[in-house]
Scaffold this active site. Structure first.
Site, PDB file in Angstrom:
ATOM      1  CG  ASP A 121      61.293  51.648  38.196  1.00  0.00           C
ATOM      2  OD1 ASP A 121      60.504  50.722  38.438  1.00  0.00           O
ATOM      3  OD2 ASP A 121      62.502  51.481  37.921  1.00  0.00           O
ATOM      4  N   GLY A 152      32.665  42.125  49.464  1.00  0.00           N
ATOM      5  CA  GLY A 152      34.120  42.044  49.515  1.00  0.00           C
ATOM      6  C   GLY A 152      34.690  42.017  48.118  1.00  0.00           C
ATOM      7  N   PRO A 195      36.683  40.942  44.640  1.00  0.00           N
ATOM      8  CG  PRO A 195      36.904  41.630  42.421  1.00  0.00           C
ATOM      9  CD  PRO A 195      37.050  42.107  43.828  1.00  0.00           C
ATOM     10  CG  HIS A 251      67.020  49.573  36.723  1.00  0.00           C
ATOM     11  ND1 HIS A 251      66.609  50.779  36.211  1.00  0.00           N
ATOM     12  CD2 HIS A 251      65.938  49.035  37.336  1.00  0.00           C
ATOM     13  CE1 HIS A 251      65.329  50.956  36.512  1.00  0.00           C
ATOM     14  NE2 HIS A 251      64.888  49.900  37.190  1.00  0.00           N
ATOM     15  CD  GLU A 252      65.612  45.241  38.606  1.00  0.00           C
ATOM     16  OE1 GLU A 252      65.093  45.437  39.727  1.00  0.00           O
ATOM     17  OE2 GLU A 252      65.029  45.544  37.545  1.00  0.00           O
ATOM     18  CB  THR A 305      37.336  37.725  49.136  1.00  0.00           C
ATOM     19  OG1 THR A 305      36.137  38.288  48.613  1.00  0.00           O
ATOM     20  CG2 THR A 305      38.446  38.744  49.043  1.00  0.00           C
ATOM     21  N   GLY A 306      36.189  34.585  47.962  1.00  0.00           N
ATOM     22  CA  GLY A 306      35.524  33.358  48.385  1.00  0.00           C
ATOM     23  C   GLY A 306      34.056  33.532  48.721  1.00  0.00           C
ATOM     24  CE  LYS A 307      32.122  38.908  46.600  1.00  0.00           C
ATOM     25  NZ  LYS A 307      33.560  38.979  46.288  1.00  0.00           N
TER      26      LYS A 307
END
Ligand code: ADP
Ligand code: ZN
Length: 605
Positions: free
Chosen positions: A486, A187, A189, A410-411, A191-193
């Site tokens: 953008d 999985g 990086p 712009h936003e 992700t709790g392995k």
């Protein structure tokens, strides 16, 4: 001195010790003669001198030859020597000790060498992972349980079985069942392995050996392989236990099969040693090897064969539910304001891994502390999220009024395009507070995690990205560099639209290779293409962008009052959240003025 050098030194010393010892013996130790022979020589007057050391006699005869013999009772024979006129010299009998020393010489040398060797190793980093310590020192008490790992319900059943087999190996073997040897956790990086592997050890109450795949390979040729053997020998002595190999692709990558580089020798030897060890288990040695990788496609197929890593558990990035559960786990470690809705936060962080979420919770707590709060609330999470994705707010930078206005429009252009088009994610927040490199931001948050994207969604995504630049043009009549990011993103999406998603009519559903990366990336199976096709692709991308540009321009021109209203709200308030944005929209639709309450909250007039 490196490990291999000290290793060589030990060998050398041992060798010299043994050789030197033998040379020494042959030089000072004359031929051995029996006592009877010796007496005969004495009686025939052939002896010149005797050097005595206890019962040991080094004898020189009259021809100058030396030999050695042992005299059982020296005092009784001394008169005979006197009678024959033999010259006697003697020294104290410390024979036992010196003989002992002599026979110990090689061992002493080895010991000395070993001391140098081991002192040298201890001088190195104590981190066994680098292969510089003798013992692999497992973690004996792991205080991680399955409850610390959230959102892995699918993997859990399988892993619970492994815990069982570690706890009651007999139960499994008497049932004729077969205890898994190797489990591959795959999985992305974070992700709790690692966490999961620890949790298995914690649940089963067994020692946990942890080593990184690359730790084996950074060493000299042959060392990695012997490290693997040492590790397994030690682990077997401590069975049942778990060996965790992180980033196994570092050693377990596909073997070259005689490629040119040759520099992979060490890696391949290490991999071979690992395979041999895994195959060589007895059923009563419950050692489970858990390996983690985010590149399962890179692994040597030999690793995945039965009896090796034949259990494969895929751990994906968490979905909304998973993210909420992970948030819950980590929120327990901090003081949360009452009534904080973690579901909302979970929804606003698509694509976050468990590690990202742990980091988010930590940052939120720091934010709350910075503002002297007694509990962490949603706004701290918002701040933390923006800080993580964009960098800290730069409240003290002075932005001139012109730039502020350009940014506000712009936003507003992004947000309004998103609002007015169908098939788009709701706008979560708009802000003109500069952060990191960005002067402003528009955040959209999907209602659900998306797994597939419609054609319309993708086109509208491009339009939303264009909206910023277009609003600037409509209002100020010129362009700025503020939109460059953008444009990069829009071009990238347009390229994938054509080459990867096969959504352009002129090119059709053919995948042409563009650069790819990410989880499961690597080799692209897409079609290479001719110059002519390249030109067609370029044209398609350009047409798509142009079309998006024109349509968005029309849309924003038609709604330019909305643009002014939102820009105004942003210039007053700096940040407009989703709810407030809806109010601004209503003001625009009903042609009303925006009103502000005392807290500068936006109200419809
Ligand atoms: P990986 O080994 O997959 O790269 P880690 O196990 O090192 O990921 O995860 C790093 C940290 O992220 C963990 O120590 C934990 O704090 C957090 N984390 C990751 N996944 C989860 C999860 N499913 N539940 C709770 N915390 C998690
Ligand atoms: Zn923008």
């Amino acid at each position: 001195m490196s490990q291999i050098q000290t290793g060589l030194l030990v060998l050398l010393l041992t060798f010299l010790g043994v050789v030197g010892y033998n040379v020494y013996l042959s030089e000072i130790t004359p031929e051995e003669r029996s006592y009877t022979e010796f007496i005969t020589f004495v009686e025939n007057d052939e002896i010149k001198s005797i050097h005595l050391k206890g019962g040991d006699a080094n004898v020189e005869d009259k021809k100058g030859l030396n030999f050695h013999t042992y005299i059982p009772d020296v005092s009784s024979i001394l008169p005979l020597f006197k009678e024959k006129g033999i010259e006697i010299t003697a020294e104290a009998n410390n024979e036992n000790f010196s003989g002992f020393m002599k026979s110990m010489l090689p061992i002493l040398l080895i010991l000395g060498g070993y001391l140098i060797f081991s002192r040298n190793r201890q001088g190195g980093k104590p981190d066994f992972g680098k292969g510089k310590g003798k013992s692999f020192s497992p973690q004996k008490k792991i205080d991680v349980s399955f409850n610390d790992v959230a959102g892995i319900s699918e993997a859990r059943l399988e892993l619970t079985e492994i815990v069982d087999s570690l706890k009651n190996p007999e139960k499994f073997s008497t049932l004729g069942g077969y205890i898994p040897k190797g489990v591959l956790l795959q999985g992305p990086p974070g992700t709790g392995k690692t966490l999961l592997a620890k949790a298995i050890a914690g649940e089963a109450l067994v020692p946990f050996y942890s080593i990184g795949g690359s730790d084996f390979v950074e060493m000299f040729v042959g060392v990695g392989a012997s490290r693997v053997r040492e590790l397994f020998t030690e682990a077997k002595q401590n069975a049942p236990c778990i060996i965790f190999i992180d980033e196994i692709d570092a050693i377990g990558g596909k073997r070259s099969g005689g490629n040119a580089s040759g520099s992979n020798d060490e890696r391949e030897q290490t991999l071979n040693a690992l395979l041999v060890e895994m195959d060589g288990f007895d059923s009563d040695e419950t050692v489970i090897i858990i390996a983690a990788t985010n590149r399962p496609d890179m692994l040597d197929p030999a690793l995945l064969r039965p009896g090796r890593f034949d259990r494969q558990v895929t751990i994906a990035l968490p979905d909304v539910k998973g993210r909420r559960k992970i948030l819950e786990v980590h929120a327990k470690k901090i003081v949360m304001a009452r009534g904080t809705d973690l579901s909302d936060i979970a929804r606003s962080i698509p694509g976050f891994s468990g590690a990202d979420i742990a980091n988010l919770v930590n940052e939120a707590a720091l934010m709350a502390a910075r503002h002297n709060k007694t509990a962490v609330d949603v706004s701290d999470f918002e701040d933390a999220k923006d800080k993580i994705s964009l960098g800290l707010e730069r409240k003290n930078v002075v932005i001139n009024e012109k730039d502020r206005r350009v940014t506000a429009y712009h936003e507003a252009g992004h947000a309004i395009t998103a609002k007015l088009l169908p098939e788009t994610d709701p706008v979560h927040k708009i802000s003109i507070i500069p952060r990191g490199q960005a002067l402003g931001l528009t955040q959209q948050v999907p209602l659900d995690d998306r797994h597939t994207y419609s054609r319309e969604y993708i086109i509208n995504r491009i339009k939303i990205l264009m909206g910023g630049r277009i609003a600037e043009e409509i209002v100020f009549g010129h362009q700025t560099t503020g939109a460059s990011n953008d444009i990069v993103t829009a071009t990238d999406i347009a390229g994938r639209f054509v080459c990867e998603f096969g959504m352009s009519a002129a090119i059709g559903p053919i995948a042409y290779s563009q650069e790819q990366d990410g989880f499961l990336g690597g080799t692209s199976s897409s079609k290479p293409y001719s110059e002519k096709t390249a030109e067609r692709i370029d044209n398609e991308i350009k047409d798509l962008i142009d079309q998006c540009y024109n349509e968005t321009h029309t849309l924003l021109t038609a709604n330019n009052k909305f643009l002014h209203k939102l820009a105004e709200a942003l210039l007053v308030n700096e940040t407009v959240d989703g709810e407030e944005f809806e109010i601004v929209h209503q003001c625009f639709l009903n042609d009303k003025k925006i009103e502000w309450n005392l807290k500068k909250k936006i109200k419809e007039g």
